[in-house]
Design a protein around this motif. Structure first.
Motif, PDB file in Angstrom:
ATOM      1  N   LYS A  26       0.572  -1.370   0.169  1.00 53.87           N
ATOM      2  CA  LYS A  26      -0.312  -0.546  -0.091  1.00 53.87           C
ATOM      3  C   LYS A  26       0.833   1.481   0.286  1.00 53.87           C
ATOM      4  N   ASN A  27       1.997   1.022   0.572  1.00 56.31           N
ATOM      5  CA  ASN A  27       2.940   2.153   0.603  1.00 56.31           C
ATOM      6  C   ASN A  27       3.869   2.604  -0.822  1.00 56.31           C
ATOM      7  N   ASP A  53      -6.745   2.561  -1.946  1.00 56.29           N
ATOM      8  CA  ASP A  53      -5.725   3.676  -1.603  1.00 56.29           C
ATOM      9  C   ASP A  53      -5.035   3.121  -3.419  1.00 56.29           C
ATOM     10  N   ARG A 100      -3.622  10.385   1.559  1.00 56.96           N
ATOM     11  CA  ARG A 100      -3.313  10.715   1.802  1.00 56.96           C
ATOM     12  C   ARG A 100      -2.266  11.290   0.570  1.00 56.96           C
ATOM     13  N   GLY A 123      -6.438   9.905   5.024  1.00 57.61           N
ATOM     14  CA  GLY A 123      -5.290   9.187   6.372  1.00 57.61           C
ATOM     15  C   GLY A 123      -5.601   8.229   6.569  1.00 57.61           C
ATOM     16  N   CYS A 124      -4.956   8.449   7.994  1.00 58.84           N
ATOM     17  CA  CYS A 124      -5.415   7.316   9.160  1.00 58.84           C
ATOM     18  C   CYS A 124      -5.408   9.211  10.157  1.00 58.84           C
ATOM     19  N   ILE A 126      -4.220   9.506  13.651  1.00 61.81           N
ATOM     20  CA  ILE A 126      -2.903   9.296  14.562  1.00 61.81           C
ATOM     21  C   ILE A 126      -2.185  10.567  15.142  1.00 61.81           C
ATOM     22  N   ARG A 129      -0.006  15.320  11.339  1.00 60.59           N
ATOM     23  CA  ARG A 129       0.050  15.092  10.111  1.00 60.59           C
ATOM     24  C   ARG A 129       0.006  16.165   9.019  1.00 60.59           C
ATOM     25  N   TYR A 337       4.135   8.853  15.604  1.00 62.07           N
ATOM     26  CA  TYR A 337       2.631   9.768  15.746  1.00 62.07           C
ATOM     27  C   TYR A 337       2.606  10.119  17.147  1.00 62.07           C
ATOM     28  N   ARG A 340      -1.205   7.877  18.768  1.00 59.99           N
ATOM     29  CA  ARG A 340      -1.401   6.187  17.785  1.00 59.99           C
ATOM     30  C   ARG A 340      -1.255   5.310  18.872  1.00 59.99           C
ATOM     31  N   LEU A 395      -7.058   2.699  10.100  1.00 61.65           N
ATOM     32  CA  LEU A 395      -6.722   1.549   9.603  1.00 61.65           C
ATOM     33  C   LEU A 395      -6.369   0.337   9.772  1.00 61.65           C
ATOM     34  N   ARG A 396      -5.139   0.693  11.076  1.00 64.60           N
ATOM     35  CA  ARG A 396      -3.746  -0.240  11.324  1.00 64.60           C
ATOM     36  C   ARG A 396      -4.926  -0.935  13.155  1.00 64.60           C
ATOM     37  N   ARG A 422      -9.133   0.262   2.719  1.00 59.12           N
ATOM     38  CA  ARG A 422      -8.141   1.376   2.372  1.00 59.12           C
ATOM     39  C   ARG A 422      -6.983   0.556   2.176  1.00 59.12           C
TER      40      ARG A 422
HETATM   41  C1  LIG Z   1      -0.552   5.817   8.323  1.00 58.42           C
HETATM   42  C2  LIG Z   1      -1.227   4.307   7.813  1.00 58.42           C
HETATM   43  O1  LIG Z   1      -1.147   4.889   6.362  1.00 58.42           O
HETATM   44  P1  LIG Z   1      -1.947   6.201   5.568  1.00 58.42           P
HETATM   45  O2  LIG Z   1      -0.500   7.050   5.329  1.00 58.42           O
HETATM   46  O3  LIG Z   1      -2.183   6.428   4.480  1.00 58.42           O
HETATM   47  O4  LIG Z   1      -2.455   7.064   6.961  1.00 58.42           O
HETATM   48  C3  LIG Z   1      -0.929   2.932   7.441  1.00 58.42           C
HETATM   49  O5  LIG Z   1      -0.635   2.438   6.839  1.00 58.42           O
HETATM   50  O6  LIG Z   1      -0.952   2.676   8.871  1.00 58.42           O
END
Ligand SMILES: C=C(OP(=O)(O)O)C(=O)O
Ligand SMILES: CC(=O)N[C@H]1[C@@H](OP(=O)(O)OP(=O)(O)OC[C@H]2O[C@@H](n3ccc(=O)[nH]c3=O)[C@H](O)[C@@H]2O)O[C@H](CO)[C@@H](O)[C@@H]1O
Length: 446
Positions: A26-27, A53, A100, A123-124, A126, A129, A337, A340, A395-396, A422
């Motif tokens: 995903k990243n 995403d 994001r 995006g999350c 957490i 950001r 973060y 989180r 997400l996590r 996502r």
């Molecule tokens: C924080 C995450 O992703 P994003 O940057 O897409 O919010 C994640 O994948 O846990």
């Protein structure tokens, strides 16, 4: 997915056992898709997962005139940027979605069109950001930025110029911003204090295939020599080490045994060391990694998240569920973060004993110490978990709630499960394949 379907009933107490496959990260995948904008010809990206995403970025690219179509093999995308100049982006806000990634369109669009519009980011949730590093580096390349009510308008009055940049913190997204901008900028860019996550290395591989000149030093310095044009690429995305670790944590918390096809040792070394310290077992072969709970008590540990090669922050939340089953006091210090650990209050409602602290516990001082952020946790275990009503926060955190519900006694109602789509491909099908007892409201089996 409608509101009622967005709930999953999870009947806990069954170990997860069997095999699942992880595909491209995903990243990395959405960023490699953005990189296709820089090419003069089509690119071919393989091992693409079907996650939201990816769909969001596909929609954004199409809006910008990139033709995106499936290739011959499953999970293959062909991205053709030949018609970007004639694109109409009037509807862009509707396409930004929950991701994001739109922020990474800046450099490629400035090179291609001389201007870019960046809508609000997803995006999350957490931490704050902020995206200040992104705009600061774009200014250094020569871009002008104007904040308006609906988003950010950027312009490149002339060709962007390479520059010397030092990031205040090794931010993943800002490093990618620099890479995607510097490759076509005039002259040399030197980026110090860069992030060096495996997904960034893979993006560098993509850019090198396109014709870029990029070198990485061992001290977090990346040097990019700008070129006048880039071609397309043919690339197989590296596997998703974050999803792989999530399933590994699920195996540990449910006392199960999961073979994660596609998981790779190289990008997971720090996770594997930690998994072993907790008492989890794993076996690596050429195709994937088997993770299991070997029986007996798990060990409490001290854990600190960090930038690569440290313990990745996205591994933290799922592993914390397994730590609720370890004997003794575990310490978790989240240094990436500031917010989180909020997901742990729902775990406490299920019976876990997790106390949050503002101090930097268990290791080094971080940016969040003395600043009122509850960013350290003490997890006291083992504790029996009971089913509960859970609302997915991110997400996590969402995947962690699924793991906790599967490890718990009784039934949980997990609300907001669509958020997990996502970043986790076909997670409900995978849960069923692993023997999880889950159902949609009304009794429908997933
Ligand atoms: C924080 C995450 O992703 P994003 O940057 O897409 O919010 C994640 O994948 O846990
Ligand atoms: C899509 C994607 O790849 N997401 C990943 C990426 O997010 P993302 O790229 O957003 O994360 P960053 O590495 O940029 O953020 C790290 C830290 O830097 C701060 N920061 C960042 C940018 C900025 O302009 N100003 C600033 O202060 C953030 O608030 C955070 O505290 O890396 C994170 C850290 O590995 C992962 O958790 C995310 O899964």
């Amino acid at each position: 997915m409608t509101g009622t379907e967005d709930v999953l009933l999870v009947h806990g107490g069954t170990p997860l056992e069997g095999e699942i496959r992880v595909r491209g990260a995903k990243n990395l995948v959405p960023k490699a898709m953005v990189a296709a904008l820089l090419g003069s010809g089509p690119s071919r990206l393989r091992n693409v997962p079907d996650i939201r995403d990816v769909r969001v970025v596909r929609g954004l690219l199409q809006l910008h005139g990139v033709t995106v179509r499936p290739g011959e093999e499953p999970g293959e995308l062909i991205l053709d940027p030949s018609h970007v100049e004639s694109a109409n982006v009037a509807d862009i806000d509707a396409h930004a979605g929950s991701s994001r990634i739109p922020i990474l369109f800046c450099g490629p669009l400035l090179h291609r069109l001389g201007h870019a519009f960046i809508p609000g980011l997803g995006g999350c949730d957490i931490g704050g950001r902020p995206i200040d590093f992104h705009f600061e580096v774009l200014r250094q390349f020569g871009a002008t930025i104007e904040k308006r009510a609906d988003g950010q308008y950027l312009e490149a009055p002339q060709r962007l110029r390479g520059c010397k940049i030092r990031l205040p913190y090794p931010s993943v997204g800002s490093t990618e911003q620099v890479l995607l901008t510097a490759v076509l900028a005039e002259g040399v860019t030197e980026l110090s204090n860069a992030a060096v996550e495996p997904e960034i290395e893979d993006l560098i591989c993509v850019l090198q295939k396109m014709g870029a000149i990029i070198s990485m030093d061992t001290d977090r310095t990346i040097r990019i020599t700008g070129v006048d044009s880039l071609g397309g690429y043919n690339h197989r995305a590296l596997p998703d080490r974050l999803e792989a670790a999530s399933w590994a944590s699920a195996a540990l918390a449910t006392e199960g045994n999961i073979y994660v096809r596609g998981a790779q040792q190289r990008s997971m070394m720090t996770f594997l060391n930690t998994y072993r310290r907790v008492g989890g077992a794993f076996e690596i072969d050429d195709e994937g990694i088997r993770f299991w709970h070997p029986g007996g008590p798990l060990n409490a540990i001290a854990l600190e998240t960090d930038v690569h090669p440290g313990f990745q922050t996205d591994w933290q939340q799922p592993l914390v569920v397994a730590l609720t089953q370890a004997s003794g006091l575990s310490i978790v210090h989240e240094t990436v973060y500031e917010s989180r650990l909020g997901f742990t209050s729902a775990l406490n409602q299920m019976g876990a004993h997790i106390q949050l602290y503002r101090e930097c516990l268990g290791g080094s001082d971080c940016r969040f110490g003395q600043r009122n952020f509850l960013h350290s946790a003490v997890v006291s275990g083992p504790t029996k978990l009971q089913g509960a009503d859970l609302v997915i926060p991110d997400l996590r955190g969402g995947f962690s709630y699924l793991i906790a519900a599967l490890a718990a006694q009784g039934t949980s109602r997990v609300h907001g499960i669509d958020l997990i789509n996502r970043g986790y491909e076909n997670f409900m099908e995978k849960l069923v394949e692993l023997g999880a007892k889950v159902e949609l409201p009304g009794g429908a089996l997933v």
